[in-house]
Motif scaffolding. Structure first.
Motif, PDB file in Angstrom:
ATOM      1  N   LEU A 176      23.017  19.559 -34.081  1.00 52.97           N
ATOM      2  CA  LEU A 176      23.501  19.200 -32.752  1.00 52.97           C
ATOM      3  C   LEU A 176      22.371  19.478 -31.762  1.00 52.97           C
ATOM      4  CD1 LEU A 176      26.101  19.689 -34.481  1.00 52.97           C
ATOM      5  CD2 LEU A 176      27.171  20.526 -32.402  1.00 52.97           C
ATOM      6  N   LYS A 177      22.146  18.551 -30.842  1.00 50.67           N
ATOM      7  CA  LYS A 177      21.028  18.685 -29.899  1.00 50.67           C
ATOM      8  C   LYS A 177      21.543  18.806 -28.472  1.00 50.67           C
ATOM      9  CE  LYS A 177      18.450  15.084 -28.748  1.00 50.67           C
ATOM     10  NZ  LYS A 177      17.417  14.029 -28.791  1.00 50.67           N
ATOM     11  N   THR A 178      21.083  19.832 -27.760  1.00 51.47           N
ATOM     12  CA  THR A 178      21.399  20.009 -26.346  1.00 51.47           C
ATOM     13  C   THR A 178      20.102  19.968 -25.541  1.00 51.47           C
ATOM     14  OG1 THR A 178      23.346  21.371 -26.804  1.00 51.47           O
ATOM     15  CG2 THR A 178      22.394  21.536 -24.612  1.00 51.47           C
ATOM     16  N   ILE A 179      20.086  19.121 -24.517  1.00 52.28           N
ATOM     17  CA  ILE A 179      18.968  19.093 -23.572  1.00 52.28           C
ATOM     18  C   ILE A 179      19.475  19.706 -22.275  1.00 52.28           C
ATOM     19  CG2 ILE A 179      17.296  17.664 -22.349  1.00 52.28           C
ATOM     20  CD1 ILE A 179      17.592  15.578 -24.504  1.00 52.28           C
ATOM     21  N   SER A 180      18.806  20.757 -21.825  1.00 54.00           N
ATOM     22  CA  SER A 180      19.314  21.551 -20.708  1.00 54.00           C
ATOM     23  C   SER A 180      18.265  21.653 -19.599  1.00 54.00           C
ATOM     24  CB  SER A 180      19.695  22.952 -21.196  1.00 54.00           C
ATOM     25  OG  SER A 180      20.101  23.774 -20.132  1.00 54.00           O
ATOM     26  N   TYR A 181      18.735  21.474 -18.353  1.00 54.61           N
ATOM     27  CA  TYR A 181      17.914  21.664 -17.165  1.00 54.61           C
ATOM     28  C   TYR A 181      18.605  22.682 -16.257  1.00 54.61           C
ATOM     29  CZ  TYR A 181      16.167  16.961 -18.414  1.00 54.61           C
ATOM     30  OH  TYR A 181      15.651  15.863 -19.048  1.00 54.61           O
ATOM     31  N   GLU A 182      17.819  23.490 -15.585  1.00 54.74           N
ATOM     32  CA  GLU A 182      18.367  24.402 -14.581  1.00 54.74           C
ATOM     33  C   GLU A 182      17.362  24.545 -13.448  1.00 54.74           C
ATOM     34  OE1 GLU A 182      20.315  28.884 -14.216  1.00 54.74           O
ATOM     35  OE2 GLU A 182      18.713  28.496 -15.662  1.00 54.74           O
ATOM     36  N   LEU A 183      17.860  24.447 -12.227  1.00 53.19           N
ATOM     37  CA  LEU A 183      17.019  24.607 -11.043  1.00 53.19           C
ATOM     38  C   LEU A 183      17.725  25.566 -10.097  1.00 53.19           C
ATOM     39  CD1 LEU A 183      14.564  23.750  -9.300  1.00 53.19           C
ATOM     40  CD2 LEU A 183      15.996  21.903  -8.383  1.00 53.19           C
ATOM     41  N   GLY A 184      16.991  26.563  -9.595  1.00 53.85           N
ATOM     42  CA  GLY A 184      17.648  27.552  -8.742  1.00 53.85           C
ATOM     43  C   GLY A 184      16.708  28.170  -7.744  1.00 53.85           C
ATOM     44  N   ILE A 185      17.307  28.885  -6.800  1.00 52.45           N
ATOM     45  CA  ILE A 185      16.552  29.641  -5.810  1.00 52.45           C
ATOM     46  C   ILE A 185      17.184  31.021  -5.678  1.00 52.45           C
ATOM     47  CG2 ILE A 185      17.940  28.681  -3.909  1.00 52.45           C
ATOM     48  CD1 ILE A 185      15.404  28.954  -2.160  1.00 52.45           C
ATOM     49  N   GLN A 186      16.329  32.031  -5.601  1.00 52.28           N
ATOM     50  CA  GLN A 186      16.786  33.414  -5.463  1.00 52.28           C
ATOM     51  C   GLN A 186      16.262  33.954  -4.135  1.00 52.28           C
ATOM     52  OE1 GLN A 186      15.461  36.777  -8.189  1.00 52.28           O
ATOM     53  NE2 GLN A 186      17.455  36.280  -9.076  1.00 52.28           N
ATOM     54  N   TYR A 187      17.167  34.543  -3.352  1.00 50.89           N
ATOM     55  CA  TYR A 187      16.812  34.964  -1.999  1.00 50.89           C
ATOM     56  C   TYR A 187      17.222  36.414  -1.778  1.00 50.89           C
ATOM     57  CZ  TYR A 187      16.603  35.099   3.104  1.00 50.89           C
ATOM     58  OH  TYR A 187      16.307  35.430   4.390  1.00 50.89           O
ATOM     59  N   ALA A 188      16.290  37.222  -1.284  1.00 53.29           N
ATOM     60  CA  ALA A 188      16.571  38.624  -0.978  1.00 53.29           C
ATOM     61  C   ALA A 188      17.165  38.707   0.419  1.00 53.29           C
ATOM     62  CB  ALA A 188      15.300  39.457  -1.073  1.00 53.29           C
TER      63      ALA A 188
END
Length: 398
Positions: A178-190
């Motif tokens: 089984l094949k999963t193609i995964s993307y994630e985009l994020g921003i971390q703010y203090a």
């Protein structure tokens, strides 16, 4: 019964200030034994299979298989100034159980799918992760990767002998990963010295999900497992973290997501065709999958009083060296398909047809767990007394 022998090796080395290398491998040798008799009170009238209690059952399935599964990986963590990147490559493989290669025991399935047993399969999956600060308080990050997973081996090795009253379904020893193609985009703010806000979105496509396909065998048909289905998931996630301060730390997390596909089970086509006497109920369009949860909230809080610290509460001096963890989770309801006799719903049916698949939702689910611990020392040994309560408010969830 499963016996698994595992050999695993991992190595981490800081080659240079800018490069941290991780590499390793794992190999698993499995011996899988299955003995399955269903509806044992019915008399078996199919082909003899050499298994125990030969006169009992409608579905009978016996096998011993010995496949080998393994993986190798290599990752380089690069740090140049404020840029951090992880570049990785993983190699997954499995070697087929030798008895399938050596013995032509599944001729009927081979003739149906017109191919011989493969000796094994392998996949290469790239991975990439990048983190880069855009201000002194914020950074953006991006993750991308291919992920491969073997299907449950029962769908590969099942070779049932079945009674004349059963609709036949076979495993397929040539199933692929089984094949999963995964993307994630994020921003971390203090937000401050003790609060951090994390906002991200993810995107997943899943290929090669398992379901059944039909083949004609003379005047009858049989179902065979195959990599035929597709699923997709999308979502947003927001999390606020609090570092330890004023005796409290923890986080609150909110997720909005959805999961769509044509089928939620590896044998749904088989059941759809068998139930209706035809394949006209096999879905042709996507619908919410069984595990589709739109909204989910998690609150995890720790109250910690360190040793030697005796804070005052309502004017009273409290004991030291103890803590409480509170975990609250809420999620919206799972989808389900009402049948024709669902109370109050039948009047909406047209022509006696069922509702669309997973067109309704059960109520949401909420739960609070609590864990209290008190640490103390006796004769130079450390002890902890723990009180752990699941579902504190005795919430009755569907």
């Amino acid at each position: 019964r499963s016996t698994i022998w595992t050999l695993k090796y991992d190595l981490t080395s800081q080659l240079r200030k800018e490069h941290e290398i991780k590499m390793g491998f794992s190999i698993q040798y499995l011996k899988l034994f299955l003995a399955d008799i269903r509806y044992p009170y019915e008399r078996y009238d199919g082909i003899p299979d050499g298994g125990p209690w030969p006169d009992h059952g409608i579905f009978r399935n016996f096998y011993v298989r010995e496949p080998t599964i393994g993986a190798l990986y290599l990752q380089d963590k690069l740090e140049y100034g404020t840029l951090i990147a992880k570049l990785g490559l993983r190699y997954d493989f499995y070697l087929q159980s030798q008895d399938i290669i050596n013995k032509d025991e599944s001729r009927i399935v081979e003739n149906l799918i017109q191919e011989k047993a493969v000796r094994g399969r392998s996949k290469v999956s790239p991975r990439l992760g990048v983190s880069y600060p855009i201000t002194d308080k914020a950074k953006v990050y991006f993750n991308y990767g291919y992920f491969f997973q073997l299907p449950e081996l029962q769908f590969m090795y099942s070779r049932p002998t079945q009674g004349s009253s059963a609709a036949t379904v076979f495993g397929n020893f040539n199933l692929d990963f089984l094949k999963t193609i995964s993307y994630e985009l994020g921003i971390q703010y203090a937000v401050s010295d003790i609060y951090t806000l994390d906002l991200s979105g993810f995107y997943k496509d899943i290929y090669g999900l398992i379901n059944t396909v039909q083949f004609n065998r003379g005047t009858s048909t049989v179902d065979v497992q195959a990599n035929t289905d597709y699923g997709r998931a999308r979502g947003l996630e927001v999390q606020l973290d609090k570092r330890y301060g004023n005796y409290i730390k923890g986080y609150v997390n909110y997720q909005y997501a959805f999961a769509y596909g044509k089928n939620s089970a590896e044998v749904s086509n088989y059941y759809a065709a068998f139930d209706l006497g035809g394949a006209n109920k096999i879905p042709l369009q996507e619908f919410p999958l069984d595990w589709d949860v739109r909204h989910q909230i998690t609150l995890n809080a720790d109250i910690v009083i360190n040793k030697g610290d005796h804070p005052y509460l309502f004017g009273l001096r409290t004991p030291d060296n103890w803590g409480i963890n509170i975990l609250w989770q809420y999620r919206s309801g799972y989808p389900f398909t009402p049948d024709r006799n669902f109370p109050g719903e039948y009047i909406f049916l047209v022509g006696g047809q069922n509702h669309p698949v997973n067109s309704k939702r059960i109520p949401g689910n909420s739960n609070v767990d609590l864990r209290f611990h008190k640490d103390f020392n006796i004769w130079k040994l450390n002890y902890a007394a723990i009180l752990w309560i699941n579902n504190v408010f005795d919430k009755k969830n569907v």
